[in-house]
Every structure is written in C-alpha cells, then in structure tokens.
Design an enzyme around this catalytic site. Structure first.
Site, PDB file in Angstrom:
ATOM      1  N   TRP A 109      -4.985  14.943   7.420  1.00  0.00           N
ATOM      2  CA  TRP A 109      -3.541  14.954   7.607  1.00  0.00           C
ATOM      3  C   TRP A 109      -2.873  16.273   7.222  1.00  0.00           C
ATOM      4  O   TRP A 109      -1.644  16.346   7.171  1.00  0.00           O
ATOM      5  CB  TRP A 109      -2.897  13.794   6.852  1.00  0.00           C
ATOM      6  N   ASN A 161       0.863  -1.186   0.000  1.00  0.00           N
ATOM      7  CA  ASN A 161       0.000   0.000   0.000  1.00  0.00           C
ATOM      8  C   ASN A 161       0.893   1.227   0.000  1.00  0.00           C
ATOM      9  O   ASN A 161       1.704   1.413   0.908  1.00  0.00           O
ATOM     10  CB  ASN A 161      -0.905   0.033   1.231  1.00  0.00           C
ATOM     11  N   GLU A 162       0.777   2.031  -1.047  1.00  0.00           N
ATOM     12  CA  GLU A 162       1.533   3.286  -1.123  1.00  0.00           C
ATOM     13  C   GLU A 162       3.007   3.070  -0.763  1.00  0.00           C
ATOM     14  O   GLU A 162       3.557   3.678   0.144  1.00  0.00           O
ATOM     15  CB  GLU A 162       0.913   4.346  -0.219  1.00  0.00           C
ATOM     16  N   GLU A 213      -7.709   5.182  -4.382  1.00  0.00           N
ATOM     17  CA  GLU A 213      -8.142   5.980  -3.239  1.00  0.00           C
ATOM     18  C   GLU A 213      -8.359   7.421  -3.673  1.00  0.00           C
ATOM     19  O   GLU A 213      -7.571   7.970  -4.435  1.00  0.00           O
ATOM     20  CB  GLU A 213      -7.099   5.994  -2.114  1.00  0.00           C
TER      21      GLU A 213
END
Length: 700
Positions: free
Chosen positions: A328, A160-161, A320
C-alpha cells in the site's frame, strides 16, 4: 470516566492454556475448502497455535438479509480446534455486505465535500448510523449465540482497525450526533460559544441546532480550530461507542471470554486516542507495519513502548505485522534476511506475548494480493515460509523458558504522548503546518537510544509521577491541570524537558496569553524561567532566506556547538533568576533573523527539581548530543544495541538486538542463552557475536 476492564489473556489449547500466541489473520473463505486441510498441515508445521478469523466475512455469514450461513465457519473452526489452534473470532463488521448498502445507502459515511464514501473498500459505514448499528449488533448477537460456548473460540476480535476509513464522517447522521455530543459536553450554547471562540469571524450560535460540522467551506477557508479539535474528539468517541456497543452485545450472551480490537500504532499512524480505548479492552492489541531504512528497529521499539504503556505493563498482542513487503505504499520494500524473525522477537522484547501476521496465506486476488503473508504465492518451499517456521520454533522456546507473562522493565525517562496534540498539529491555523507530534516523539526516542539509554512512551493522561525525567515533544495542548502536574513533578525533584511548540494552547485551542509557552496561565513559563514573544519559522518561502540556524553552546560542555535548527525557533527572554543558558542561536543566519545570542536551550531550577526548555527543532543527531550531555550522561548501555529486560518473580530475560548493519560484539553477558538467532556464542564466558538482524536472549 469509566473504569478499566480487567486484564484477561486468551488461553491456548495447551495443557495449561499458556504459551506465546503465534499465527495470523486467516481468510479461508477466499479459498476452496480443499485448501483448508493443507493450510492446517502447514500451520502445524510452522507452530501456529492461533488465528484471527472472519474479519471481513459478513457477506459470507449473511449472504442476504434473510439468510444466514454458518456452516463453513462451523467446519473451519472445528478443523482448527481439532488441530490445537484457537480462534480469535471477529465480529465481522469491518466490511458490510453489498446488499446492505443497496437497501440502506444512508449508512454510507460522507466526506467533507458531502460525497458518499462508496462501498467496495473497508469500513464504508457511518459509526453514527442507527440503521447500520442495528444490523451490526444483530450480527454480533448471532455470532455470540452460535460460538459463545465453543471451546475453540477463546477471544473476540471486535471490528478491525476502527477509523481506518471512517475516522471523519460528515454525513447528516454525524451532524445530529455531533450536536448531541456538544450538548453533553458543554451543557449550554454559551459554554460552547466560549470554548470555540465563536466571536471570531462572527460564528456565534443561538442553539445547538446551529452547530455545524467542519465540512468544506471553500479552498481558501480555514476551519475554526476549536471546532475541528472537538470534531476529532467526537470522531474518536463515536467509533469507541460503536466498539463498545458491539462488545456489549456479545458480552450479554458470552461474558466469559476476553475482548480486544486492533489499534494502529506504527510509523505514521496513531490516529485515535488509544489511552481511552485501552480501558475498554481486556487485552491491548496492535497492528504494526515497519518503517524502511536505518530507523526500522528504532521505530518498532518506539511504537511498542507506547503499546506497553497502554497495556499498563501487562502483556499485549501483535495482531498484525508483515512477514515482508506490504502493497500500500508507493514503493514497497521487502524485509532483509532475518528481519521477519528479528522484528517478531523485537516485539516480544518490548512486552508482546502474541505474534500474529497479516495474513496466513497470500491472497490470489484483491487489493492486498501483493501483501506478504506467512505462506507466500510461491508456497511452502520458500525462504519466507522457512523463516516463519523458524520463528514459530523460537517463540515455542521462549514460552518454554518462561517469557510469557513477564513484564517489560521500565526506564527512568518518560516521553509524553498526547493524541489531542497529534490532532492539533494538523491544524491549518498554526505558525507552521510542518509540525508532527508523533514524529517528534519518535525522534526523541531515537535520540535516547543513540545516547545509550532508553525511554518509555507514556500517554500524557496517565500517571508518570514515578519517573525521574519527563519529556514533552511538541505537546501543543496543555491544560491548566496538566501544567500543574508538571510543576508538582518538578517541585518534588523531577526533571521536566519542554520542547518547542509545547504548551501553546489549552484544551479548547485557545492560546495561553502573556508570552510563550504560557500554559497554566504562565505557570509553565515560571517553571522554565523563560518568556517568548514570537516564533521564528524557517522554510525558505522567500528566495535567499536561510534554511537553517546554527546553535552555539553557552556553557563549558560545548555539547551543542554546531547543532542546527531548520523549522521553528522561539524568540525568548530569560526571566528566571537562576536560569542557565545552555545554547544560543549564533552566526550570520541567526543575525539575519535578529536571533544572534538569543537563548535556544535553557535549564532552570524549580523546587527540588529542574526544567529544561529546548526552544527549537533539532534533528536526531543533535537531540542525541543534548540527551548525552544533560539527560543521560550516566548511561552505560551500548548505543549499538537495543537492550530490554523482561522479568517476573521467577526469572529475568535480557534481549539484545543490534540497531544497525554492523555485527556487534557483546561481552560480560550474564545468564544462559535461550535464543541465539544469527548469533554466535564465543569461547570466552559471557561473550557473543550478534550479526545484522540477529537476536540474543539470555535468562538469568
């Protein structure tokens, strides 16, 4: 160089397996199982047909080193599949369980100061740790053995990322891996010394066991730029190798389902060499988070333009994005009315065939509890969930109309992007530390939109020879080979536009000598017909110095009168016999820096084409004047609207999205409307009123 993997798109649980994928990251392990049935009820209500599952679930799958628990995952996959929802199953390695860190603290990465990057967040692991890789690949194999033949699992979501928290690792594992990487790349220590220019500051190495990683050397010390650039390459390669190891571990057991991982291309994120990564996935995916303000839609389109190129024009996947505010940033702005739907349809307009969000249900706890989701804390009776349902219906309508599988029509202009130049602009050793290649790409992209045109964003490493114009904004690094490609392109009739701070260094961060921009041993200078001796850097470090310099047009167009530069000016002499000066520095501020009358923007014939030199930074408004006057003068597009075309042999779809706050009146639109989101169809044929954040899609 490895061959590109075949394009393969994950199927849905529809009769023919087709449709636009719609859903989000689903984290059922954050909730009690009595919530799951309600989740699926709401998913069906919203039109969800796919979820990404188990991204951060390693500790739930393997609670201890010797115990595995797949029961909960079996149950939720079956529930989803029985409801017609497919699973993009993660390798679950984004975050390791705490027992692994306790047993093997050596898997933690270290920062440049030598401190361990402690567990408790994401990706607190070193991609060069053989211990971590062994545990991770065991997990991958277990997942493949259990779910490889499951009909509801139609794709694999690796990691993921990658690089979010371990892009730069300064551990001892990384040091040994970097030494091996340098040995493979250069072969001999003499070649490495030459590449890094180690005779400067007495850094010559006698063997690869003396190679260092650029750890902290003191507050006022600067890292060898060639060493740092190679360390950036190494970090990219190590993470890519880790991804491939995970992928291949699953593919050995389950070779017949597509693999992807989510890239990070958005406002301030383009941290990896995704041109290399794109070759290693079956379909390209991206996580995109919006940029607040007037350039919201423009930035989205710019990021998506790069994604379309990385996908080679094939459909790609939004893995996403957010339904509304994130959590954030220092200040987290929510989306306005219609933007949740508009942004998603804008991604489709730019070539996406999948729209997923982070996440399905807003978390009740944890670091991302206040990150928006498809189901907000207030539940289903909310404006936000109703927008999610409206979006699901719109995507279903587009799929039924035949949008899926169509390809985005390309522009005749390519803005070239280089990940290595993006890394290089971060160096402390440049004339200015305010350079930002990706931001300059975005500014040029917006300028073309403002001029009523649209450009593509294409990696420098790709083939851009079919375009009419290529633009190089702050492409610091140009190899001799790439410079020759540019010269060949211009000689064959193409137009090359070279921005300031382009072609100053080669692939080893060596300056090209003989005058700026010197790429290709002076070939770039020859093509442009200019030769620079110095850079003038503004920044008002000394009190009373001017903060900007004005430009004056030097041709009959007067197009650049009154434009200003605020950061970087090339002090050049015009050397081309037929070169034309289009603008000069002018006024008291220019005179103060002995630039008055010096060429700022030039055009030079080269072979059957031409080359422009834009020797200073310009803001979007001033770049627009330049683009409108010289690069897109014949454009007939409405600059108030983002207009894209997706087409196949069977149908053509036009997407129209207002770029600003104002309502837009469109006339002469051909075709039948498919989507009228915040749009009114007027009585006059082909006439529409598209309100703020509206979308019009017609098929012709």
């Amino acid at each position: 160089m490895s061959a590109r993997r075949n394009f393969e798109w994950p199927e849905l649980l529809t009769a023919d397996g087709r449709g636009i994928a719609f859903g989000g990251d689903y984290n059922p392990d954050q909730w009690s199982e009595d919530i799951w049935d309600d989740d699926i009820r709401l998913m069906k209500q919203a039109g969800v047909n796919t979820v990404a599952l188990a991204i951060f679930s390693w500790d739930r799958i393997q609670p201890t080193e010797d115990r595995w628990d797949f029961g909960w995952l079996d149950r939720i996959i079956d529930k989803l599949g029985n409801a017609g929802i497919v699973v993009d199953l993660a390798s679950a390695t984004a975050t390791a369980p705490l027992w692994l860190y306790e047993s093997h603290p050596e898997v933690l990465p270290r920062d440049k100061y030598g401190h361990p990057v402690n567990a408790g967040s994401r990706q607190s692991w070193s991609p060069t740790s053989p211990v971590f890789k062994e545990y991770a690949l065991t997990l991958c194999r277990k997942l493949a053995e259990r779910y490889g033949t499951n009909p509801y699992v139609t794709a694999w979501h690796m990691g993921n990322e990658y690089g979010w928290n371990n892009r730069e690792d300064y551990s001892d594992n990384a040091l040994e891996a970097f030494r091996a990487w340098c040995r493979r790349k250069y072969g001999t220590i003499d070649a490495l010394n030459q590449a890094w220019g180690t005779t400067f500051w007495g850094q010559e190495m006698n063997g690869f066991d003396e190679v260092l990683i650029p750890r902290f050397m003191g507050a006022d010390s600067m890292v060898n730029p060639g060493q740092k650039l190679d360390f950036e390459r190494f970090g990219n390669d190590m993470l890519l190798d880790f991804y491939k190891a995970e992928r291949d571990a699953i593919a050995e057991i389950c070779p017949d389902k597509p693999f992807t991982t989510n890239f990070m291309v958005s406002t301030d994120q383009c941290c990896m060499d995704y041109a290399a990564w794109a070759k290693e996935v079956n379909f390209v995916s991206n996580d995109h988070y919006f940029h607040e303000g007037e350039s919201h839609l423009d930035e989205l389109a710019c990021s998506d333009a790069l994604m379309d190129s990385l996908a080679l024009g094939k459909p790609w996947y939004v893995m996403e994005h957010s339904t509304s505010a994130v959590q954030w940033k220092p200040l987290n702005t929510r989306k306005r009315k219609g933007e949740t739907v508009r942004d998603s349809l804008a991604h489709v307009a730019m070539g996406a065939d999948a729209i997923n969000f982070f996440q399905w249900r807003a978390s009740a706890f944890g670091a991302e509890a206040f990150h928006s989701a498809m189901v907000p804390h207030a539940g289903e009776d909310t404006k936000l969930f109703r927008q999610v349902c409206e979006l699901g219906a719109s995507l279903h309508t587009l799929a039924d109309a035949g949008v899926q599988g169509t390809e985005l029509a390309h522009s005749d202009t390519a803005i070239l992007f280089s990940a290595e130049s993006e890394w290089a602009t971060r160096s402390q050793t440049l004339p200015s530390m305010k350079l930002n290649h990706w931001h300059d790409v975005r500014d040029w992209y917006r300028a073309f939109l403002d001029a009523g045109s649209r450009a593509d964003i294409v990696p420098l490493a790709y083939d851009w020879s079919s375009y009419k114009t290529v633009v190089l904004p702050t492409v610091l690094i140009l190899s001799a080979a790439d410079t020759q490609r540019l010269a060949d392109f211009a000689a064959a009739g193409g137009r090359v536009v070279v921005g300031y701070a382009t072609g100053l260094i080669d692939e080893h961060f060596h300056t090209w000598l003989g005058g700026y921009p010197g790429a290709g041993d002076g070939l770039l200078r020859s093509m442009l017909g200019v030769r620079g001796e110095e850079f003038n850097i503004l920044g008002a470090e000394a009190e009373g110095e001017p903060g900007e310099i004005r430009l004056s047009s030097a041709d009959d167009s007067a197009a650049l009168d009154g434009t200003t530069t605020r950061l970087w000016q090339n002090d050049v002499n015009v050397t081309g016999e037929h070169a034309q000066v289009l603008a000069t520095y002018a006024g008291e501020e220019a005179d103060e820096w002995e630039l008055d009358g010096t060429a700022a923007v030039t055009r030079n014939p080269y072979g059957s084409g031409e080359a422009y030199f834009v020797g200073c930074d310009l803001d979007v408004a001033d770049l627009t004047k330049l683009v409108r006057a010289y690069l897109a003068a014949s454009s007939q597009e409405n600059a108030d609207v983002l207009h894209t075309v997706r087409a196949s042999a069977d149908a053509t779809f036009d997407f129209y999205l207002p770029r600003g706050k104002k309502t837009v009146e469109l006339q002469g639109i051909e075709g039948e409307p498919v989507i009228l989101f915040q749009t009114d169809r007027e009585e006059k044929p082909g006439s529409y009123t598209v309100r703020r954040n509206g979308v019009l899609v017609v098929r012709r």
